[in-house]
Design a protein around this motif. Structure first.
Motif, PDB file in Angstrom:
ATOM      1  N   LEU A  20      -7.381  13.421 -20.226  1.00  0.00           N
ATOM      2  CA  LEU A  20      -7.764  12.680 -21.342  1.00  0.00           C
ATOM      3  C   LEU A  20      -9.237  12.083 -21.150  1.00  0.00           C
ATOM      4  CD1 LEU A  20      -7.967  10.477 -23.748  1.00  0.00           C
ATOM      5  CD2 LEU A  20      -6.388   9.065 -22.333  1.00  0.00           C
ATOM      6  N   LEU A  21      -9.633  11.871 -20.052  1.00  0.00           N
ATOM      7  CA  LEU A  21     -11.168  11.606 -19.581  1.00  0.00           C
ATOM      8  C   LEU A  21     -11.946  12.657 -19.804  1.00  0.00           C
ATOM      9  CD1 LEU A  21     -10.524   9.118 -16.510  1.00  0.00           C
ATOM     10  CD2 LEU A  21     -11.187   8.397 -19.093  1.00  0.00           C
ATOM     11  N   SER A  22     -11.377  13.812 -19.496  1.00  0.00           N
ATOM     12  CA  SER A  22     -12.067  15.102 -19.678  1.00  0.00           C
ATOM     13  C   SER A  22     -12.542  15.183 -21.259  1.00  0.00           C
ATOM     14  CB  SER A  22     -11.534  16.382 -19.135  1.00  0.00           C
ATOM     15  OG  SER A  22     -11.456  16.375 -17.776  1.00  0.00           O
ATOM     16  N   ALA A  23     -11.489  15.309 -21.741  1.00  0.00           N
ATOM     17  CA  ALA A  23     -11.652  15.437 -23.347  1.00  0.00           C
ATOM     18  C   ALA A  23     -12.740  14.351 -24.062  1.00  0.00           C
ATOM     19  CB  ALA A  23     -10.207  15.365 -23.977  1.00  0.00           C
ATOM     20  N   ALA A  24     -12.676  13.186 -23.422  1.00  0.00           N
ATOM     21  CA  ALA A  24     -13.359  11.891 -24.059  1.00  0.00           C
ATOM     22  C   ALA A  24     -14.753  12.286 -23.396  1.00  0.00           C
ATOM     23  CB  ALA A  24     -12.755  10.770 -23.700  1.00  0.00           C
ATOM     24  N   GLY A  25     -15.070  13.384 -22.634  1.00  0.00           N
ATOM     25  CA  GLY A  25     -16.572  13.371 -22.185  1.00  0.00           C
ATOM     26  C   GLY A  25     -16.858  12.442 -20.985  1.00  0.00           C
ATOM     27  N   VAL A  26     -16.063  11.892 -20.530  1.00  0.00           N
ATOM     28  CA  VAL A  26     -16.387  10.812 -19.344  1.00  0.00           C
ATOM     29  C   VAL A  26     -16.588  11.623 -18.062  1.00  0.00           C
ATOM     30  CG1 VAL A  26     -15.773   8.849 -18.109  1.00  0.00           C
ATOM     31  CG2 VAL A  26     -15.003   8.998 -20.493  1.00  0.00           C
ATOM     32  N   ALA A  27     -17.731  11.427 -17.628  1.00  0.00           N
ATOM     33  CA  ALA A  27     -18.145  12.536 -16.457  1.00  0.00           C
ATOM     34  C   ALA A  27     -18.272  11.746 -15.242  1.00  0.00           C
ATOM     35  CB  ALA A  27     -19.685  13.087 -16.627  1.00  0.00           C
ATOM     36  N   GLU A  28     -18.585  10.336 -15.243  1.00  0.00           N
ATOM     37  CA  GLU A  28     -18.837   9.401 -14.112  1.00  0.00           C
ATOM     38  C   GLU A  28     -17.882   8.396 -14.367  1.00  0.00           C
ATOM     39  OE1 GLU A  28     -22.942   9.581 -12.547  1.00  0.00           O
ATOM     40  OE2 GLU A  28     -21.402  11.081 -12.286  1.00  0.00           O
ATOM     41  N   ILE A  29     -17.265   8.151 -13.055  1.00  0.00           N
ATOM     42  CA  ILE A  29     -16.082   7.150 -13.118  1.00  0.00           C
ATOM     43  C   ILE A  29     -16.554   5.978 -12.097  1.00  0.00           C
ATOM     44  CG2 ILE A  29     -13.888   6.589 -13.033  1.00  0.00           C
ATOM     45  CD1 ILE A  29     -14.033   8.858 -14.595  1.00  0.00           C
ATOM     46  N   PRO A  30     -16.531   4.685 -12.459  1.00  0.00           N
ATOM     47  CA  PRO A  30     -16.922   3.369 -11.410  1.00  0.00           C
ATOM     48  C   PRO A  30     -15.497   3.347 -10.842  1.00  0.00           C
ATOM     49  CG  PRO A  30     -17.044   2.715 -13.697  1.00  0.00           C
ATOM     50  CD  PRO A  30     -16.783   4.167 -13.811  1.00  0.00           C
ATOM     51  N   VAL A  31     -15.243   3.377  -9.357  1.00  0.00           N
ATOM     52  CA  VAL A  31     -13.877   3.162  -8.922  1.00  0.00           C
ATOM     53  C   VAL A  31     -14.311   2.001  -7.615  1.00  0.00           C
ATOM     54  CG1 VAL A  31     -13.124   5.383  -9.386  1.00  0.00           C
ATOM     55  CG2 VAL A  31     -14.516   5.120  -7.261  1.00  0.00           C
ATOM     56  N   TYR A  32     -13.134   1.349  -7.329  1.00  0.00           N
ATOM     57  CA  TYR A  32     -13.250   0.813  -6.009  1.00  0.00           C
ATOM     58  C   TYR A  32     -13.087   1.668  -4.684  1.00  0.00           C
ATOM     59  CZ  TYR A  32     -12.429  -3.237  -9.139  1.00  0.00           C
ATOM     60  OH  TYR A  32     -12.601  -4.180  -9.931  1.00  0.00           O
ATOM     61  N   PRO A  33     -13.772   1.411  -3.793  1.00  0.00           N
ATOM     62  CA  PRO A  33     -13.898   2.162  -2.633  1.00  0.00           C
ATOM     63  C   PRO A  33     -12.309   2.307  -2.245  1.00  0.00           C
ATOM     64  CG  PRO A  33     -14.712   0.050  -2.008  1.00  0.00           C
ATOM     65  CD  PRO A  33     -14.826   0.065  -3.641  1.00  0.00           C
ATOM     66  N   ARG A  34     -12.254   3.389  -1.625  1.00  0.00           N
ATOM     67  CA  ARG A  34     -10.887   3.402  -0.877  1.00  0.00           C
ATOM     68  C   ARG A  34     -10.741   2.496   0.256  1.00  0.00           C
ATOM     69  NH1 ARG A  34     -11.045   9.446  -1.693  1.00  0.00           N
ATOM     70  NH2 ARG A  34      -9.592   9.875  -3.152  1.00  0.00           N
ATOM     71  N   ALA A  35      -9.264   1.679   0.481  1.00  0.00           N
ATOM     72  CA  ALA A  35      -9.293   0.916   1.493  1.00  0.00           C
ATOM     73  C   ALA A  35      -9.429   1.520   2.778  1.00  0.00           C
ATOM     74  CB  ALA A  35      -7.864   0.123   1.699  1.00  0.00           C
ATOM     75  N   ARG A  36     -10.182   0.969   4.012  1.00  0.00           N
ATOM     76  CA  ARG A  36     -10.094   1.629   5.121  1.00  0.00           C
ATOM     77  C   ARG A  36      -8.829   1.091   5.934  1.00  0.00           C
ATOM     78  NH1 ARG A  36     -14.202   3.448   7.770  1.00  0.00           N
ATOM     79  NH2 ARG A  36     -14.075   2.010   9.369  1.00  0.00           N
ATOM     80  N   VAL A  37      -8.026   1.736   6.457  1.00  0.00           N
ATOM     81  CA  VAL A  37      -6.745   1.573   7.203  1.00  0.00           C
ATOM     82  C   VAL A  37      -6.662   2.027   8.392  1.00  0.00           C
ATOM     83  CG1 VAL A  37      -4.359   1.580   6.675  1.00  0.00           C
ATOM     84  CG2 VAL A  37      -5.788   1.186   4.926  1.00  0.00           C
ATOM     85  N   LEU A  38      -6.278   1.328   9.405  1.00  0.00           N
ATOM     86  CA  LEU A  38      -5.984   1.759  10.843  1.00  0.00           C
ATOM     87  C   LEU A  38      -4.452   1.699  11.126  1.00  0.00           C
ATOM     88  CD1 LEU A  38      -7.112   2.663  13.529  1.00  0.00           C
ATOM     89  CD2 LEU A  38      -7.473   0.219  13.922  1.00  0.00           C
ATOM     90  N   VAL A  39      -3.951   2.712  11.641  1.00  0.00           N
ATOM     91  CA  VAL A  39      -2.488   2.633  11.604  1.00  0.00           C
ATOM     92  C   VAL A  39      -2.275   3.084  13.251  1.00  0.00           C
ATOM     93  CG1 VAL A  39      -0.341   3.998  11.238  1.00  0.00           C
ATOM     94  CG2 VAL A  39      -2.036   3.425   9.515  1.00  0.00           C
ATOM     95  N   ALA A  40      -1.319   2.188  13.903  1.00  0.00           N
ATOM     96  CA  ALA A  40      -0.821   2.521  15.244  1.00  0.00           C
ATOM     97  C   ALA A  40       0.603   2.146  15.491  1.00  0.00           C
ATOM     98  CB  ALA A  40      -1.805   1.779  16.219  1.00  0.00           C
ATOM     99  N   ALA A  41       1.146   2.882  16.305  1.00  0.00           N
ATOM    100  CA  ALA A  41       2.410   2.499  16.911  1.00  0.00           C
ATOM    101  C   ALA A  41       2.261   1.826  18.184  1.00  0.00           C
ATOM    102  CB  ALA A  41       3.232   3.796  17.179  1.00  0.00           C
ATOM    103  N   THR A  42       3.054   1.017  18.703  1.00  0.00           N
ATOM    104  CA  THR A  42       2.962   0.236  19.780  1.00  0.00           C
ATOM    105  C   THR A  42       4.311   0.349  20.708  1.00  0.00           C
ATOM    106  OG1 THR A  42       3.969  -1.877  19.354  1.00  0.00           O
ATOM    107  CG2 THR A  42       1.456  -1.458  18.878  1.00  0.00           C
ATOM    108  N   GLY A  43       4.411   0.515  21.809  1.00  0.00           N
ATOM    109  CA  GLY A  43       5.509   0.601  22.657  1.00  0.00           C
ATOM    110  C   GLY A  43       5.382   1.585  23.912  1.00  0.00           C
ATOM    111  N   ASP A  44       5.931   1.101  24.951  1.00  0.00           N
ATOM    112  CA  ASP A  44       5.694   1.794  26.206  1.00  0.00           C
ATOM    113  C   ASP A  44       6.766   3.049  26.299  1.00  0.00           C
ATOM    114  OD1 ASP A  44       3.862   0.231  27.317  1.00  0.00           O
ATOM    115  OD2 ASP A  44       5.255  -1.097  28.561  1.00  0.00           O
TER     116      ASP A  44
END
Ligand code: AMP
Ligand code: MG
Length: 399
Positions: A157-181
């Protein structure tokens, strides 16, 4: 202990949504959350054009000409609109601009041709087979509100509507870890007492499915100073997600260290699997989820709590659609917590059937092979019986 809904509300109340925005090209916008409403740049269709291959006419000319018109010229896709001479017809193709002076397209199957002469049927509906400029949307029309996450269809739809630039929110920066001996990465033989770590990759790829690139924090030992140092070094992230050590055991240090250097908003939720989950903040910016270690608990709590939190951070509205289905087997239990039963959902002749899978222990991964949804059992319920109507949460579209 908070109910499922209270826990989710507490999380959403605590989330500080992204403040910054950035602009990306349309090709980079898939899966992104838009930061401002998007409006069409052009009308669609952009001009009156033909819906079929045929002949363009001015319908009012036909009767006077005895339904026979000379053919003058041709209009193809990509041609600029031409002008139709009065009392003539023009060959036209699907998508080509309807020439000025024409108001109707007669499809090629309905005419006969003799040299340059085109013989029309007597029953031509004026205006037929013309796609009107702007009948789909107009330049300036609002297409999407802010907060929308862009799908593949949206990009069409956006292509057909000629929208070329999209203001977006940045992607969240996420850190993942497991814990356990006890945790070891597959590829290394297990020594006595060790098990293979299974939460981290699944969590990282659940984040990918939300369009979020997660940093892999590896596996952290059950050592307070190691945990403390690690958590302190995570201040750059918007979210930190750990699994394990969130319970009350002597070695459940994540919660202890979290309480010491962060601020816990709540700790337990009345859900099964997944009761011990701690949520809060470390530093002023970083949201912290200490998920339970049991593999299925960590996956379920991700779905119930982390996913809505991330969507809210990106200014989106999370919905966890719940559908009704018919249970194909019995599931009995002690009431107390809202339970999410791993299930196989099958679409059967327009109806959804749900089968509670065998092996519901929160340490059991075997049933994940068939899991494509959860059956939700309310806190006060003793379960369901075959034939009962149950609420289900689909996890995929693979029924
Ligand atoms: P914890 O929450 O640390 O008490 O762990 C609960 C259970 O989950 C224990 O049996 C752990 O061995 C197991 N566990 C914890 N973390 C993981 C993990 N990342 N992968 C697989 N099992 C885990
Ligand atoms: Mg542990």
């Amino acid at each position: 202990m908070l109910s499922l809904e209270q826990a989710r509300d507490a999380i959403l109340a605590e989330i500080t949504p992204a403040a910054a925005t950035e602009t990306v090209s349309l090709a980079q916008a898939h899966g992104r959350f838009i930061a401002r409403e998007l409006r069409a740049q052009v009308d669609n269709p952009a001009f009156d054009n033909s819906a079929m291959d045929g002949y363009a006419v001015h319908a009012g000319d036909l009767a006077a000409a005895g339904f026979v018109l000379p053919r003058r010229g041709e209009c193809r896709c990509g041609d600029a609109p031409a002008t139709l001479a009065p009392g003539t017809t023009m060959r036209i193709f699907t998508g080509a601009p309807v020439p000025e002076g024409a108001d109707t397209v007669v499809i090629q199957e309905d005419v006969k041709t003799e040299g340059e002469k085109v013989i029309f049927p007597k029953s031509v509906q004026p205006g037929s087979h013309v796609r009107r400029r702007g009948e789909d949307f107009r330049g300036g029309d609002m297409l999407y509100p802010a907060g929308r996450r862009l799908s593949s269809y949206d990009l069409a739809l956006l292509s057909a509507a000629g929208v070329a630039e999209i203001p977006v929110y940045p992607r969240a920066r996420v850190l993942v870890a497991a814990t356990g001996d006890e945790l070891v990465t597959p590829g290394t033989p297990l020594r006595p007492g060790q098990i293979y770590e299974s939460n981290r990759l699944a969590t990282i790829f659940l984040l990918h499915e939300l369009g979020i690139e997660a940093a892999d924090g590896g596996t952290i030992r059950d050592d307070p100073s190691e945990l403390r140092a690690w958590l302190k070094s995570s201040a750059d992230y918007d979210f930190v997600i750990t699994s394990g050590g969130a319970s009350v055991g002597d070695h459940d240090l994540v919660k202890q260290v979290f309480a010491e250097i962060g601020e816990i908003k709540f700790w337990k939720a009345k859900i099964k699997p997944g009761k011990p989950i701690a949520f809060g903040r470390v530093g002023s910016r970083t949201h912290f989820f200490a998920l339970p270690g049991n593999p299925v608990s960590s996956l379920v709590t991700f779905k119930l709590f982390v996913e809505p939190a991330l969507i809210a951070w990106h200014h989106g509205v999370s919905r966890m659609p719940q559908l009704s289905a018919t249970a194909t087997n019995d599931f009995r239990r002690h009431p107390g917590r809202t339970e999410f039963v791993r299930a196989r959902l099958v679409a059967d002749d327009g109806k959804m059937l749900a089968t509670a899978l065998r092996g519901q222990g929160s340490h059991m991964l075997g049933s994940l092979r068939e899991t494509n949804g959860f059956i939700r059992v309310e806190a006060d319920s003793a379960g369901f019986r075959q034939g009962d109507s149950v609420l289900v949460i689909p996890l995929s579209t693979d029924y």
